[in-house]
Design a protein around this motif. Structure first.
Motif, mmCIF file in Angstrom:
data_model
loop_
_atom_site.group_PDB
_atom_site.id
_atom_site.type_symbol
_atom_site.label_atom_id
_atom_site.label_comp_id
_atom_site.label_asym_id
_atom_site.label_seq_id
_atom_site.Cartn_x
_atom_site.Cartn_y
_atom_site.Cartn_z
ATOM 1 N N ALA A 1 5.231 7.588 7.958
ATOM 2 C CA ALA A 1 4.363 8.628 8.535
ATOM 3 C C ALA A 1 2.929 8.440 8.034
ATOM 4 O O ALA A 1 1.971 8.484 8.814
ATOM 5 C CB ALA A 1 4.887 10.016 8.160
ATOM 6 N N ARG A 2 2.783 8.195 6.725
ATOM 7 C CA ARG A 2 1.427 8.006 6.170
ATOM 8 C C ARG A 2 0.779 6.750 6.740
ATOM 9 O O ARG A 2 -0.418 6.722 7.036
ATOM 10 C CB ARG A 2 1.493 7.921 4.633
ATOM 11 N N GLU A 3 1.576 5.696 6.913
ATOM 12 C CA GLU A 3 1.026 4.445 7.457
ATOM 13 C C GLU A 3 0.531 4.651 8.890
ATOM 14 O O GLU A 3 -0.545 4.171 9.262
ATOM 15 C CB GLU A 3 2.080 3.314 7.425
ATOM 16 N N LEU A 4 1.300 5.387 9.686
ATOM 17 C CA LEU A 4 0.884 5.594 11.082
ATOM 18 C C LEU A 4 -0.377 6.455 11.160
ATOM 19 O O LEU A 4 -1.217 6.259 12.032
ATOM 20 C CB LEU A 4 2.036 6.189 11.904
ATOM 21 N N VAL A 5 -0.514 7.403 10.228
ATOM 22 C CA VAL A 5 -1.755 8.174 10.178
ATOM 23 C C VAL A 5 -2.901 7.244 9.754
ATOM 24 O O VAL A 5 -3.963 7.235 10.374
ATOM 25 C CB VAL A 5 -1.635 9.388 9.223
ATOM 26 N N ALA A 6 -2.644 6.408 8.741
ATOM 27 C CA ALA A 6 -3.686 5.487 8.261
ATOM 28 C C ALA A 6 -4.110 4.510 9.342
ATOM 29 O O ALA A 6 -5.265 4.108 9.426
ATOM 30 C CB ALA A 6 -3.188 4.736 7.023
ATOM 31 N N ARG A 7 -3.168 4.100 10.200
ATOM 32 C CA ARG A 7 -3.480 3.183 11.291
ATOM 33 C C ARG A 7 -4.119 3.874 12.492
ATOM 34 O O ARG A 7 -4.471 3.224 13.483
ATOM 35 C CB ARG A 7 -2.194 2.510 11.804
ATOM 36 N N HIS B 1 0.849 -1.192 0.000
ATOM 37 C CA HIS B 1 0.000 0.000 0.000
ATOM 38 C C HIS B 1 0.883 1.240 0.000
ATOM 39 O O HIS B 1 1.868 1.284 0.730
ATOM 40 C CB HIS B 1 -0.870 0.064 1.262
ATOM 41 N N GLY B 2 0.483 2.235 -0.767
ATOM 42 C CA GLY B 2 1.246 3.488 -0.738
ATOM 43 C C GLY B 2 0.825 4.370 0.424
ATOM 44 O O GLY B 2 1.598 5.159 0.909
ATOM 45 N N PHE B 3 -0.405 4.186 0.897
ATOM 46 C CA PHE B 3 -1.050 4.999 1.939
ATOM 47 C C PHE B 3 -1.261 6.428 1.438
ATOM 48 O O PHE B 3 -0.349 7.049 0.910
ATOM 49 C CB PHE B 3 -0.264 4.991 3.264
ATOM 50 N N PRO B 4 -2.473 6.936 1.639
ATOM 51 C CA PRO B 4 -2.796 8.262 1.108
ATOM 52 C C PRO B 4 -2.088 9.384 1.862
ATOM 53 O O PRO B 4 -1.733 9.224 3.035
ATOM 54 C CB PRO B 4 -4.313 8.355 1.321
ATOM 55 N N THR B 5 -1.902 10.493 1.182
ATOM 56 C CA THR B 5 -1.358 11.686 1.841
ATOM 57 C C THR B 5 -2.303 12.104 2.948
ATOM 58 O O THR B 5 -3.504 12.236 2.721
ATOM 59 C CB THR B 5 -1.234 12.837 0.817
ATOM 60 N N PRO B 6 -1.783 12.294 4.174
ATOM 61 C CA PRO B 6 -2.677 12.647 5.292
ATOM 62 C C PRO B 6 -3.390 13.967 5.036
ATOM 63 O O PRO B 6 -2.782 14.910 4.531
ATOM 64 C CB PRO B 6 -1.712 12.780 6.478
ATOM 65 N N PRO B 7 -4.685 14.015 5.361
ATOM 66 C CA PRO B 7 -5.417 15.269 5.168
ATOM 67 C C PRO B 7 -4.865 16.373 6.068
ATOM 68 O O PRO B 7 -4.331 16.091 7.137
ATOM 69 C CB PRO B 7 -6.851 14.917 5.585
ATOM 70 N N LYS B 8 -4.995 17.601 5.608
ATOM 71 C CA LYS B 8 -4.572 18.758 6.422
ATOM 72 C C LYS B 8 -5.368 18.797 7.723
ATOM 73 O O LYS B 8 -6.556 18.463 7.721
ATOM 74 C CB LYS B 8 -4.855 20.046 5.648
ATOM 75 N N LEU B 9 -4.763 19.210 8.797
ATOM 76 C CA LEU B 9 -5.485 19.361 10.061
ATOM 77 C C LEU B 9 -5.965 20.808 10.192
ATOM 78 O O LEU B 9 -5.205 21.729 9.922
ATOM 79 C CB LEU B 9 -4.570 19.024 11.244
ATOM 80 N N TYR C 1 4.097 16.776 6.742
ATOM 81 C CA TYR C 1 2.667 16.634 6.444
ATOM 82 C C TYR C 1 1.828 17.600 7.282
ATOM 83 O O TYR C 1 0.616 17.411 7.449
ATOM 84 C CB TYR C 1 2.205 15.192 6.674
ATOM 85 N N GLY C 2 2.468 18.582 7.873
ATOM 86 C CA GLY C 2 1.736 19.641 8.562
ATOM 87 C C GLY C 2 1.374 19.331 10.005
ATOM 88 O O GLY C 2 0.653 20.088 10.639
ATOM 89 N N ARG C 3 1.889 18.196 10.516
ATOM 90 C CA ARG C 3 1.635 17.890 11.929
ATOM 91 C C ARG C 3 2.599 18.705 12.783
ATOM 92 O O ARG C 3 3.771 18.856 12.413
ATOM 93 C CB ARG C 3 1.847 16.399 12.218
ATOM 94 N N LYS C 4 2.110 19.195 13.920
ATOM 95 C CA LYS C 4 3.009 19.853 14.873
ATOM 96 C C LYS C 4 3.637 18.761 15.726
ATOM 97 O O LYS C 4 2.929 18.003 16.403
ATOM 98 C CB LYS C 4 2.255 20.857 15.738
ATOM 99 N N VAL C 5 4.971 18.671 15.647
ATOM 100 C CA VAL C 5 5.679 17.540 16.227
ATOM 101 C C VAL C 5 6.682 18.020 17.274
ATOM 102 O O VAL C 5 7.416 18.986 17.051
ATOM 103 C CB VAL C 5 6.450 16.756 15.133
ATOM 104 N N LEU C 6 6.692 17.317 18.408
ATOM 105 C CA LEU C 6 7.731 17.533 19.416
ATOM 106 C C LEU C 6 8.504 16.230 19.554
ATOM 107 O O LEU C 6 7.917 15.171 19.782
ATOM 108 C CB LEU C 6 7.106 17.897 20.771
ATOM 109 N N ALA C 7 9.823 16.303 19.357
ATOM 110 C CA ALA C 7 10.673 15.127 19.554
ATOM 111 C C ALA C 7 11.410 15.299 20.880
ATOM 112 O O ALA C 7 12.022 16.333 21.125
ATOM 113 C CB ALA C 7 11.667 14.991 18.404
ATOM 114 N N VAL C 8 11.296 14.300 21.743
ATOM 115 C CA VAL C 8 11.943 14.370 23.048
ATOM 116 C C VAL C 8 13.155 13.459 23.048
ATOM 117 O O VAL C 8 13.036 12.254 22.807
ATOM 118 C CB VAL C 8 10.970 13.930 24.169
#
Ligand SMILES: Nc1ncnc2c1ncn2[C@@H]1O[C@H](COP(=O)(O)OP(=O)(O)OP(=O)(O)O)[C@@H](O)[C@H]1O
Ligand SMILES: [Mg+2]
Length: 286
Positions: free
Chosen positions: A276-282, A18-26, A60-67
């Motif tokens: 990233a797309r797979e984790l959004v799809a899941r 699966h290619g997994f779709p581009t995540p929709p904008k939030l 993909y426009g997600r606000k991300v914090l890496a710790v």
């Protein structure tokens, strides 16, 4: 990638590709889902995956914090963030009255912030041992920044000690990176047992978001056999996205950039975008 008659391409985990779709904008952001990247085995791709998944989700426009939750500070270094004479996650753990926003650094990647770590963190376990609710200190720190982000990724150190238990207690999900190498599954039972104990005693809602196969080399029978064994052991919990072995990763780390910036067209960058797309799809990420 092998082809089966009439069924379309089959991915390396033996499932249809699966290619997994581009995540929709939030439309709005937060509260964050918190994911720990965890494996007590060293050098399996925890830090590389945290950096590159974080950058891909940010893209993909997600606000991300890496710790950065490893005293080696490799995540901070890999994103080109200096770790000396600035507040780090260690300072936040030791003084819960401190505002965690003070320790947040904007990385060069848009939408990607970092809480850095340095060698000070190696003293944290000793300091935390006598604290009340010592397993949930990081959870309490992160609670104050959760509203600002869509996803928080925690890069764990290679151990199952108190820091890692803190990461698991703070998290909604865990991703386990596994190197496609001979001893990949060694010690994973102990890791799963630790996650189960945390679920029983500290964090009832924690779930396994997926097992991520890394450093996969399709040309070697060995790599393919290891992946087969991992799929036998974890079934559909194995993420369909598999990260190939390439020197682009060490090269990107040296330049202090995620692979998506360092070599955006490279298959390795595409792999983390697909992850990233797979984790959004899941449903693991908004
Ligand atoms: N897919 C890959 N192909 C080739 N090299 C890789 C890949 N992923 C990571 N590496 C390299 O392997 C080494 C270990 O990776 P990384 O630091 O991400 O692992 P780790 O699990 O965080 O290690 P530690 O347990 O020490 O924190 C690094 O030098 C990194 O550049
Ligand atoms: Mg690491």
């Amino acid at each position: 990638m092998a082809k089966k008659d009439d069924e379309g391409p089959i991915g390396p985990t033996g499932r249809p590709y699966h290619g997994f779709p581009t995540p929709p904008k939030l439309d709005s952001h937060g509260p964050a889902r918190i994911i720990a990247l965890c494996n007590q085995k060293g050098g399996v791709g925890k830090t590389t995956s945290t950096i590159n998944l974080a950058a891909a989700l940010a893209g993909y426009g997600r606000k991300v914090l890496a710790v950065d939750f490893d005293p080696q500070g490799a995540l901070s270094a890999g994103l080109g963030i200096p770790t000396h004479e600035i507040p780090t996650v260690y300072d936040l753990l030791l003084d819960l009255k401190r505002d965690p926003h003070e320790a947040i650094v904007h990385s060069a990647v848009e939408n990607l912030d970092v809480i850095p770590a340095n060698i000070d963190l190696s003293a944290a376990e000793v300091h935390l041992v006598n604290e009340v609710a010592r397993e949930s200190i990081l959870a309490r720190v992160l609670r104050k920044v959760t509203p600002d982000y869509d996803v928080i990724l925690i890069d764990c150190q290679p151990s199952l000690g108190l820091l890692t238990v803190n990461a698991l207690t703070a998290s909604h999900g865990v991703v386990i990176p596994l190197e496609c190498e001979f001893f990949a599954l060694r010690g994973v039972a102990l890791l799963i047992e630790t996650i189960d104990k945390v679920r029983d005693r500290l964090n009832p809602s924690i779930k396994l978001d997926g097992v991520l196969a890394t450093m996969y080399d399709p040309r070697t029978l060995h790599s393919r056999e290891v992946l087969e064994r991992v799929v036998e052991a974890f079934g559909d919990d194995v993420l369909e996205t598999v990260i190939g072995r390439t020197v682009k990763f060490p090269d990107a780390s040296v330049s202090g950039q995620p692979i998506t910036d360092y070599a955006p067209e490279h298959a390795a960058a595409q792999a983390y975008l697909r992850l990233a797309r797979e984790l959004v799809a899941r449903g693991a990420v908004a």
